[in-house]
Write a protein that holds these residues in place. Structure first.
Motif, PDB file in Angstrom:
ATOM      1  N   PHE A   1       0.871  -1.343  -0.213  1.00 14.55           N
ATOM      2  CA  PHE A   1      -0.137   0.181   0.094  1.00 14.55           C
ATOM      3  C   PHE A   1       1.036   1.281   0.195  1.00 14.55           C
ATOM      4  O   PHE A   1       0.507   2.389  -0.675  1.00 14.55           O
ATOM      5  N   VAL A   2       2.035   1.158   0.699  1.00 20.93           N
ATOM      6  CA  VAL A   2       2.833   2.489   0.843  1.00 20.93           C
ATOM      7  C   VAL A   2       3.517   2.386  -0.619  1.00 20.93           C
ATOM      8  O   VAL A   2       3.594   3.535  -1.212  1.00 20.93           O
ATOM      9  N   HIS A   3       4.009   1.365  -1.121  1.00 20.52           N
ATOM     10  CA  HIS A   3       4.631   1.328  -2.316  1.00 20.52           C
ATOM     11  C   HIS A   3       3.806   1.884  -3.662  1.00 20.52           C
ATOM     12  O   HIS A   3       4.338   2.609  -4.515  1.00 20.52           O
ATOM     13  N   GLU A   4       2.609   1.309  -3.634  1.00 14.09           N
ATOM     14  CA  GLU A   4       1.614   1.956  -4.476  1.00 14.09           C
ATOM     15  C   GLU A   4       1.397   3.545  -4.471  1.00 14.09           C
ATOM     16  O   GLU A   4       1.383   4.029  -5.561  1.00 14.09           O
ATOM     17  N   ALA A   5       1.633   3.956  -3.260  1.00 18.82           N
ATOM     18  CA  ALA A   5       1.009   5.312  -3.007  1.00 18.82           C
ATOM     19  C   ALA A   5       2.144   6.240  -3.386  1.00 18.82           C
ATOM     20  O   ALA A   5       2.084   7.246  -4.180  1.00 18.82           O
ATOM     21  N   VAL A   6       3.484   5.699  -3.263  1.00 18.70           N
ATOM     22  CA  VAL A   6       4.751   6.105  -3.783  1.00 18.70           C
ATOM     23  C   VAL A   6       4.758   6.519  -5.384  1.00 18.70           C
ATOM     24  O   VAL A   6       5.190   7.463  -5.792  1.00 18.70           O
ATOM     25  N   ILE A   7       4.481   5.306  -6.040  1.00 20.19           N
ATOM     26  CA  ILE A   7       4.771   5.251  -7.261  1.00 20.19           C
ATOM     27  C   ILE A   7       3.500   5.956  -7.832  1.00 20.19           C
ATOM     28  O   ILE A   7       3.751   6.971  -8.719  1.00 20.19           O
ATOM     29  N   ALA A   8       2.320   5.991  -7.261  1.00 21.60           N
ATOM     30  CA  ALA A   8       1.145   7.035  -8.003  1.00 21.60           C
ATOM     31  C   ALA A   8       1.334   8.466  -7.688  1.00 21.60           C
ATOM     32  O   ALA A   8       1.009   9.086  -8.728  1.00 21.60           O
ATOM     33  N   ALA A   9       2.360   8.829  -6.701  1.00 24.92           N
ATOM     34  CA  ALA A   9       2.429  10.130  -6.444  1.00 24.92           C
ATOM     35  C   ALA A   9       3.641  10.736  -7.499  1.00 24.92           C
ATOM     36  O   ALA A   9       3.818  11.929  -7.375  1.00 24.92           O
ATOM     37  N   GLY A  10       4.208   9.789  -8.061  1.00 26.01           N
ATOM     38  CA  GLY A  10       5.285  10.150  -8.911  1.00 26.01           C
ATOM     39  C   GLY A  10       6.679  10.673  -8.230  1.00 26.01           C
ATOM     40  O   GLY A  10       7.616  11.240  -8.748  1.00 26.01           O
ATOM     41  N   GLU A  11       6.697   9.990  -7.018  1.00 28.33           N
ATOM     42  CA  GLU A  11       8.118  10.269  -6.387  1.00 28.33           C
ATOM     43  C   GLU A  11       9.394   9.667  -7.144  1.00 28.33           C
ATOM     44  O   GLU A  11       9.105   8.690  -7.779  1.00 28.33           O
ATOM     45  N   LYS A  12      10.369  10.658  -7.006  1.00 25.44           N
ATOM     46  CA  LYS A  12      11.676  10.097  -7.383  1.00 25.44           C
ATOM     47  C   LYS A  12      12.706   9.241  -6.371  1.00 25.44           C
ATOM     48  O   LYS A  12      13.667   8.752  -7.184  1.00 25.44           O
ATOM     49  N   GLU A  13      12.160   9.426  -5.295  1.00 25.67           N
ATOM     50  CA  GLU A  13      12.793   8.363  -4.257  1.00 25.67           C
ATOM     51  C   GLU A  13      11.924   8.051  -3.303  1.00 25.67           C
ATOM     52  O   GLU A  13      11.083   8.647  -2.847  1.00 25.67           O
ATOM     53  N   SER A  14      12.196   6.930  -2.787  1.00 23.70           N
ATOM     54  CA  SER A  14      11.672   6.303  -1.304  1.00 23.70           C
ATOM     55  C   SER A  14      12.637   5.852  -0.523  1.00 23.70           C
ATOM     56  O   SER A  14      13.992   6.123  -0.666  1.00 23.70           O
ATOM     57  N   GLY A  15      12.453   5.007   0.551  1.00 24.17           N
ATOM     58  CA  GLY A  15      13.353   4.626   1.261  1.00 24.17           C
ATOM     59  C   GLY A  15      12.739   3.959   2.558  1.00 24.17           C
ATOM     60  O   GLY A  15      11.563   3.550   2.729  1.00 24.17           O
ATOM     61  N   ILE A  16      13.719   4.080   3.648  1.00 23.92           N
ATOM     62  CA  ILE A  16      12.948   3.431   5.038  1.00 23.92           C
ATOM     63  C   ILE A  16      13.254   4.467   6.040  1.00 23.92           C
ATOM     64  O   ILE A  16      13.880   5.427   6.178  1.00 23.92           O
ATOM     65  N   THR A  17      12.321   4.333   7.131  1.00 23.32           N
ATOM     66  CA  THR A  17      12.475   5.188   8.158  1.00 23.32           C
ATOM     67  C   THR A  17      12.372   4.522   9.608  1.00 23.32           C
ATOM     68  O   THR A  17      11.553   3.790   9.703  1.00 23.32           O
ATOM     69  N   ILE A  18      13.556   4.603  10.420  1.00 19.29           N
ATOM     70  CA  ILE A  18      13.482   3.847  11.700  1.00 19.29           C
ATOM     71  C   ILE A  18      13.127   4.799  12.827  1.00 19.29           C
ATOM     72  O   ILE A  18      13.928   6.078  12.764  1.00 19.29           O
ATOM     73  N   HIS A  19      12.157   4.641  13.615  1.00 18.62           N
ATOM     74  CA  HIS A  19      11.729   5.767  14.430  1.00 18.62           C
ATOM     75  C   HIS A  19      11.217   5.299  15.959  1.00 18.62           C
ATOM     76  O   HIS A  19      10.976   3.955  15.861  1.00 18.62           O
ATOM     77  N   TYR A  20      11.150   5.964  16.924  1.00 15.43           N
ATOM     78  CA  TYR A  20      10.507   5.646  17.996  1.00 15.43           C
ATOM     79  C   TYR A  20       9.036   5.572  17.988  1.00 15.43           C
ATOM     80  O   TYR A  20       8.497   6.241  17.041  1.00 15.43           O
ATOM     81  N   VAL A  21       8.417   4.641  18.821  1.00 12.94           N
ATOM     82  CA  VAL A  21       7.085   4.447  18.693  1.00 12.94           C
ATOM     83  C   VAL A  21       6.413   5.168  19.877  1.00 12.94           C
ATOM     84  O   VAL A  21       6.620   5.290  20.977  1.00 12.94           O
ATOM     85  N   ASP A  22       5.116   5.918  19.462  1.00 13.31           N
ATOM     86  CA  ASP A  22       4.599   6.710  20.292  1.00 13.31           C
ATOM     87  C   ASP A  22       3.147   6.086  19.972  1.00 13.31           C
ATOM     88  O   ASP A  22       2.774   5.282  19.424  1.00 13.31           O
ATOM     89  N   GLU A  23       1.924   6.971  20.528  1.00 15.92           N
ATOM     90  CA  GLU A  23       0.651   6.646  20.394  1.00 15.92           C
ATOM     91  C   GLU A  23      -0.006   6.859  19.045  1.00 15.92           C
ATOM     92  O   GLU A  23      -1.505   6.726  18.856  1.00 15.92           O
ATOM     93  N   GLN A  24       0.673   7.429  18.062  1.00 11.42           N
ATOM     94  CA  GLN A  24       0.270   7.537  16.981  1.00 11.42           C
ATOM     95  C   GLN A  24       1.110   6.873  15.968  1.00 11.42           C
ATOM     96  O   GLN A  24       2.062   6.259  15.954  1.00 11.42           O
TER      97      GLN A  24
END
Length: 309
Positions: A233-256
């Motif tokens: 679902f993420v990759h479909e959205a990235v491609i549909a938006a015509g993004e030139k780059e994607s990647g990964i994000t490592i982050h702390y977890v909160d309630e959102q």
């Protein structure tokens, strides 16, 4: 030789190439900067000059390789590499005494116990497998538990094959009960890693592990995050938006969803001919390359930060 280095450092071929380039460029910059500094000093006896040269190069080299490692995407590796060198030079023990670590909801560390991780995953567990391999025989960190919300999840089989205990959780108790915190406490869990875990984490669990829970997301947050944004679902959205780059994000977890503070990001190109599957393959490569090393870096930084001075 290269295969031995890959096994020793637990990296793939591309990461090994980036590491070797960092060493080479960092070493060259060390020589250049060191000579310029020494040229500004008054003339001294050759023996004194030699001593100054050694001291100057020793101090400059770590800074140079760290600076070069950033554009090569190898900062987590070199941060850990330099930390280990420091340990050897100062004879600092790899395992930090429990008295130096703030109380957590889990059992406190004992002198003979490593820092214990629980991996939460809902799928096949390819990231979990890399994490398990990375911390196999690690002197101060171990994977102590694999948790899943699906009885058929492949990650459970990977845990069993590695001799790691598993925990299957159910929705009602997880969201409206105690979040299975008692079981995590029983297993002595100090830190939680979400590796493809599809349920939102309840407040009870977040409050039990403040700043001790991290997640990996297959996009460059804050873009393409939130409820329902996972996997293809993420990759479909990235491609549909015509993004030139994607990647990964490592982050702390909160309630959102996908909201906690960012720890690390890495990018890859998005090509015009990409499908969600081809982009996913590129993203998976980034995840496998960086996630275990970042986990190690975060945990070691916490242990060092809380050492008594």
């Amino acid at each position: 030789m290269f295969e031995k280095l890959q096994k020793k450092w637990k990296v793939n071929g591309w990461q090994l190439l980036a590491i070797l380039c960092t060493f080479a460029i960092g070493g060259s910059l060390t020589g250049i900067v060191g000579r310029k500094i020494l040229q500004q000093l008054p003339e001294v006896h050759p023996v004194g000059w030699t001593i100054l040269y050694i001291i100057t190069m020793t101090l400059i080299w770590p800074l140079m390789v760290v600076l070069v490692s950033i554009p090569f995407g190898q900062y987590p590796f070199f941060k850990n590499y330099l930390f280990r060198i420091f340990q050897k030079m100062t004879n600092t023990p790899s395992s930090i005494p429990p008295s130096s670590i703030p109380p957590s909801p889990s059992s406190p560390l004992s002198p003979s116990s490593p820092f214990s991780i629980a991996i939460f995953a809902s799928g096949t567990g390819s990231n979990a497998q890399k994490i398990i391999e990375h911390f196999h025989n690690h002197p101060s960190i171990r994977v102590a538990l694999v948790v899943s919300n699906k009885a058929t999840a492949g990650v459970l089989d990977k845990a069993v094959a590695a001799g790691i205990p598993t925990l299957l959780i159910e929705k009602e108790r997880f969201f409206r009960g105690d979040g299975f915190v008692p079981e995590l406490t029983t297993h002595g869990i100090d830190f939680i890693v979400l590796a493809g875990f599809l349920w939102k984490v309840p407040p009870s669990l977040i409050q039990a592990y403040p700043s001790r829970m991290i997640n990996i997301h297959p996009a460059l947050l804050p873009k393409y995050g939130g409820k329902g944004m996972y996997g293809n679902f993420v990759h479909e959205a990235v491609i549909a938006a015509g993004e030139k780059e994607s990647g990964i994000t490592i982050h702390y977890v909160d309630e959102q969803y996908d909201h906690g503070g960012t720890i690390f990001q890495a990018t890859c190109p998005v090509f015009p001919e990409d499908t969600p599957e081809t982009l996913a393959n590129r993203i998976h490569a980034l995840e496998h390359q960086h996630f275990p090393a970042v986990i190690e870096s975060v945990i070691l930084s916490k242990l060092v930060k809380n050492q008594p001075s």
